[in-house]
Design an enzyme around this catalytic site. Structure first.
Site, PDB file in Angstrom:
ATOM      1  N   GLY A 125       1.114 -16.843   4.550  1.00 45.78           N
ATOM      2  CA  GLY A 125       2.275 -15.943   4.395  1.00 45.78           C
ATOM      3  C   GLY A 125       2.038 -14.565   4.958  1.00 45.78           C
ATOM      4  O   GLY A 125       2.722 -13.614   4.590  1.00 45.78           O
TER       5      GLY A 125
ATOM      6  N   LEU B 211       0.843  -1.203   0.000  1.00 45.33           N
ATOM      7  CA  LEU B 211       0.000   0.000   0.000  1.00 45.33           C
ATOM      8  C   LEU B 211       0.878   1.254   0.000  1.00 45.33           C
ATOM      9  O   LEU B 211       1.929   1.274   0.641  1.00 45.33           O
ATOM     10  CB  LEU B 211      -0.896   0.028   1.253  1.00 45.33           C
TER      11      LEU B 211
ATOM     12  N   LYS C  82       5.974  -0.608  12.969  1.00 44.34           N
ATOM     13  CA  LYS C  82       5.348   0.161  11.874  1.00 44.34           C
ATOM     14  C   LYS C  82       5.004   1.570  12.348  1.00 44.34           C
ATOM     15  O   LYS C  82       5.226   2.555  11.624  1.00 44.34           O
ATOM     16  CB  LYS C  82       4.080  -0.549  11.397  1.00 44.34           C
TER      17      LYS C  82
HETATM   18  N1  LIG Z   1       4.965 -11.739   4.610  1.00 42.41           N
HETATM   19  C1  LIG Z   1       4.393 -10.515   4.509  1.00 42.41           C
HETATM   20  O1  LIG Z   1       3.177 -10.366   4.282  1.00 42.41           O
HETATM   21  C2  LIG Z   1       5.238  -9.288   4.648  1.00 42.41           C
HETATM   22  C3  LIG Z   1       4.660  -8.030   4.355  1.00 42.41           C
HETATM   23  C4  LIG Z   1       5.452  -6.876   4.456  1.00 42.41           C
HETATM   24  C5  LIG Z   1       6.782  -6.988   4.876  1.00 42.41           C
HETATM   25  N2  LIG Z   1       7.301  -8.230   5.189  1.00 42.41           N
HETATM   26  C6  LIG Z   1       8.692  -8.310   5.639  1.00 42.41           C
HETATM   27  O2  LIG Z   1       9.454  -9.035   4.672  1.00 42.41           O
HETATM   28  C7  LIG Z   1      10.546  -9.685   5.332  1.00 42.41           C
HETATM   29  C8  LIG Z   1      10.544 -11.160   4.925  1.00 42.41           C
HETATM   30  O3  LIG Z   1       9.348 -11.766   5.373  1.00 42.41           O
HETATM   31  P1  LIG Z   1       8.963 -13.235   4.921  1.00 42.41           P
HETATM   32  O4  LIG Z   1       7.535 -13.409   5.296  1.00 42.41           O
HETATM   33  O5  LIG Z   1       9.389 -13.464   3.506  1.00 42.41           O
HETATM   34  O6  LIG Z   1       9.922 -14.117   5.895  1.00 42.41           O
HETATM   35  P2  LIG Z   1      10.405 -15.645   5.677  1.00 42.41           P
HETATM   36  O7  LIG Z   1       9.422 -16.380   4.841  1.00 42.41           O
HETATM   37  O8  LIG Z   1      10.760 -16.164   7.015  1.00 42.41           O
HETATM   38  O9  LIG Z   1      11.751 -15.500   4.801  1.00 42.41           O
HETATM   39  C9  LIG Z   1      12.904 -14.918   5.329  1.00 42.41           C
HETATM   40  C10 LIG Z   1      14.053 -15.238   4.390  1.00 42.41           C
HETATM   41  O10 LIG Z   1      15.205 -14.533   4.843  1.00 42.41           O
HETATM   42  C11 LIG Z   1      16.308 -15.428   4.895  1.00 42.41           C
HETATM   43  N3  LIG Z   1      17.230 -14.922   5.908  1.00 42.41           N
HETATM   44  C12 LIG Z   1      17.018 -14.766   7.236  1.00 42.41           C
HETATM   45  N4  LIG Z   1      18.106 -14.212   7.816  1.00 42.41           N
HETATM   46  C13 LIG Z   1      18.994 -13.986   6.820  1.00 42.41           C
HETATM   47  C14 LIG Z   1      20.290 -13.413   6.769  1.00 42.41           C
HETATM   48  N5  LIG Z   1      20.897 -12.943   7.875  1.00 42.41           N
HETATM   49  N6  LIG Z   1      20.947 -13.329   5.577  1.00 42.41           N
HETATM   50  C15 LIG Z   1      20.349 -13.787   4.450  1.00 42.41           C
HETATM   51  N7  LIG Z   1      19.114 -14.344   4.425  1.00 42.41           N
HETATM   52  C16 LIG Z   1      18.449 -14.444   5.606  1.00 42.41           C
HETATM   53  C17 LIG Z   1      15.691 -16.767   5.233  1.00 42.41           C
HETATM   54  O11 LIG Z   1      16.593 -17.802   4.880  1.00 42.41           O
HETATM   55  P3  LIG Z   1      16.180 -19.385   4.953  1.00 42.41           P
HETATM   56  O12 LIG Z   1      15.350 -19.610   3.690  1.00 42.41           O
HETATM   57  O13 LIG Z   1      17.490 -20.083   4.921  1.00 42.41           O
HETATM   58  O14 LIG Z   1      15.398 -19.540   6.216  1.00 42.41           O
HETATM   59  C18 LIG Z   1      14.431 -16.709   4.359  1.00 42.41           C
HETATM   60  O15 LIG Z   1      14.742 -17.100   3.035  1.00 42.41           O
HETATM   61  C19 LIG Z   1      10.325  -9.472   6.837  1.00 42.41           C
HETATM   62  O16 LIG Z   1      11.155  -8.429   7.278  1.00 42.41           O
HETATM   63  C20 LIG Z   1       8.862  -9.071   6.942  1.00 42.41           C
HETATM   64  O17 LIG Z   1       8.599  -8.221   8.041  1.00 42.41           O
HETATM   65  C21 LIG Z   1       6.570  -9.365   5.069  1.00 42.41           C
END
Ligand SMILES: NC(=O)c1ccc[n+]([C@@H]2O[C@H](COP(=O)([O-])OP(=O)(O)OC[C@H]3O[C@@H](n4cnc5c(N)ncnc54)[C@H](OP(=O)(O)O)[C@@H]3O)[C@@H](O)[C@H]2O)c1
Length: 380
Positions: free
Chosen positions: A219, A168, A237
């Site tokens: 997700g 958004l 936020k």
């Molecule tokens: N999901 C949503 O709706 C949403 C919306 C807005 C913002 N976000 C933000 O987007 C970010 C990711 O969220 P997500 O839902 O995609 O999380 P996720 O599914 O847990 O994925 C996190 C990814 O980051 C990798 N990772 C973690 N620590 C790392 C590091 N130090 N160096 C390199 N890679 C690393 C993990 O590796 P592995 O695959 O090896 O575990 C995984 O691939 C978060 O900050 C979240 O707040 C998410």
């Protein structure tokens, strides 16, 4: 425009080349790679940007190839790599290679702590940063402000639209209000699509533990759902928005009332945390039913009151709201932010829509990368 960016532009004629090193291949990062794979040709035709994925890193492995990675094969290629000597891998040597490519962009789709040091290194090396990760923005003010100064001093972009409300247009809206001279007086709303989704599920009679599992499967939740249920994600936020409004505030100064309370919030293991929620099902069910019988609903709301001298009072927590409250009309994982300003005093400027989910967040991250491309090649 750096000399490398300029050379890329001249070599490509009217097409701009952007090189992306992506951290994270989870819900958001994985969808971003899929989006690139599905839209490679159309993206190029629509935006005249040649978006090259040159690196992919997760918690255990790193892959980098200056020649470019085929998005459709990138995750499998990463997974076939040997484990890195360090976990997480050291990304700094990759930045040193990335910086020599035209319009280099570090994209952070992790929720990792300590990324501020990596961003600083990126800016020093002339690398732009796009982040979905709230943590560097909710670091102590002196850390966050130093990053902003570094980005500016090195003429690099730092975009983070997806940190509040997925894709958004919330950050852009507040930045436009501020830079056109409006004065923010109050920001309020339901900032979390995830907690909005939970409130709906609870109202429909779904037990809390089941609703949280479903949110996770879709997700919507943070990597550790405790961050959502403790209110910490919404607090971050609110902090990001308050700072965009120009107020000096720290995470520790925000009054946070969690969505669920008790010892469970100290549980570090996400799976044990989810199992432990079952003990709260009956209590939550009874509470929501009581609210329902008095024509009220449960919503998790945030409010930022901007005071004088760059100060603000920031509160986040669950609220029993009346049926005619604006947050009661939100559906599914919708989020809502209302800006009350000197110009929008009588009726607020409202941004509303689905505020969680891998696909829409990935699209927002992609839009931020394209914005970097527009900025990097604006002087052509
Ligand atoms: N999901 C949503 O709706 C949403 C919306 C807005 C913002 N976000 C933000 O987007 C970010 C990711 O969220 P997500 O839902 O995609 O999380 P996720 O599914 O847990 O994925 C996190 C990814 O980051 C990798 N990772 C973690 N620590 C790392 C590091 N130090 N160096 C390199 N890679 C690393 C993990 O590796 P592995 O695959 O090896 O575990 C995984 O691939 C978060 O900050 C979240 O707040 C998410």
């Amino acid at each position: 425009m750096s000399p490398a960016d300029g050379a890329a532009f001249r070599a490509l004629g009217r097409e701009a080349e952007v090189n992306v090193l992506l951290l994270g291949k989870g819900t958001v990062g994985g969808r971003l790679v899929a989006l690139l794979a599905q839209n490679e040709a159309s993206l190029r035709a629509r935006t005249r940007v040649s978006l090259r994925l040159v690196g992919l890193v997760d918690r255990r492995r790193a892959l980098f190839d200056e020649a470019g990675l085929k998005p459709a094969e990138a995750v499998a290629r990463l997974q076939s790599r040997p484990l890195s000597p360090a976990s997480p891998p050291d990304v700094r040597p990759l930045l040193a290679r990335l910086q020599h490519l035209p319009a280099p962009v570090l994209v952070d789709c992790t929720a990792a702590e300590g990324m501020d040091a990596l961003y600083a290194e990126a800016f020093h090396r002339g690398v732009h940063v796009v982040g979905a990760n709230k943590k560097p923005l909710s670091a102590p003010s002196h850390v966050r402000d130093a990053l902003e100064v570094l980005a500016r001093d090195h003429g690099r972009a730092w975009h983070y639209e997806t940190t509040v409300g997925a894709s958004l247009p919330i950050i852009r809206t507040i930045q436009d209000l501020v830079r056109t001279g409006d004065r923010l007086e109050r920001i309020e709303g339901a900032f979390s699509g995830t907690l909005g989704f939970l409130a709906h599920q609870l109202a429909a009679g779904v037990p809390l533990s089941k609703a949280v599992r479903e949110a996770r499967e879709r997700g919507y939740t943070e990597p550790h759902p405790r961050d959502d249920l403790a209110g910490l994600d919404v607090a971050r936020k609110a902090l990001i928005l308050a700072r965009e409004a120009g107020v000096a505030v720290e995470l520790s100064e925000i009054a946070v009332e969690p969505f669920v309370s008790g010892d469970l919030l100290t549980e570090e293991d996400p799976e044990r945390f989810l199992s432990g929620l079952a003990a709260l099902d009956a209590q939550f069910g009874a509470y929501v039913a009581r609210l329902h019988s008095s024509q009220k609903g449960l919503r998790y709301l945030a409010r930022i009151d901007v005071g004088g001298e760059g100060k603000a009072r920031v509160r986040v927590g669950p609220v029993a709201v009346d049926a005619d409250h604006p947050a009661m009309s939100l559906r599914g994982a919708e989020a809502m932010v209302a800006f009350f300003t000197a110009r929008y005093r009588e009726f607020p400027l409202v941004v509303r829509g689905v505020g969680a989910g891998g696909e829409i967040t990935a699209a927002g991250v992609l839009a931020d990368v394209l914005r970097v491309a527009e900025g990097a090649f604006a002087c052509r």
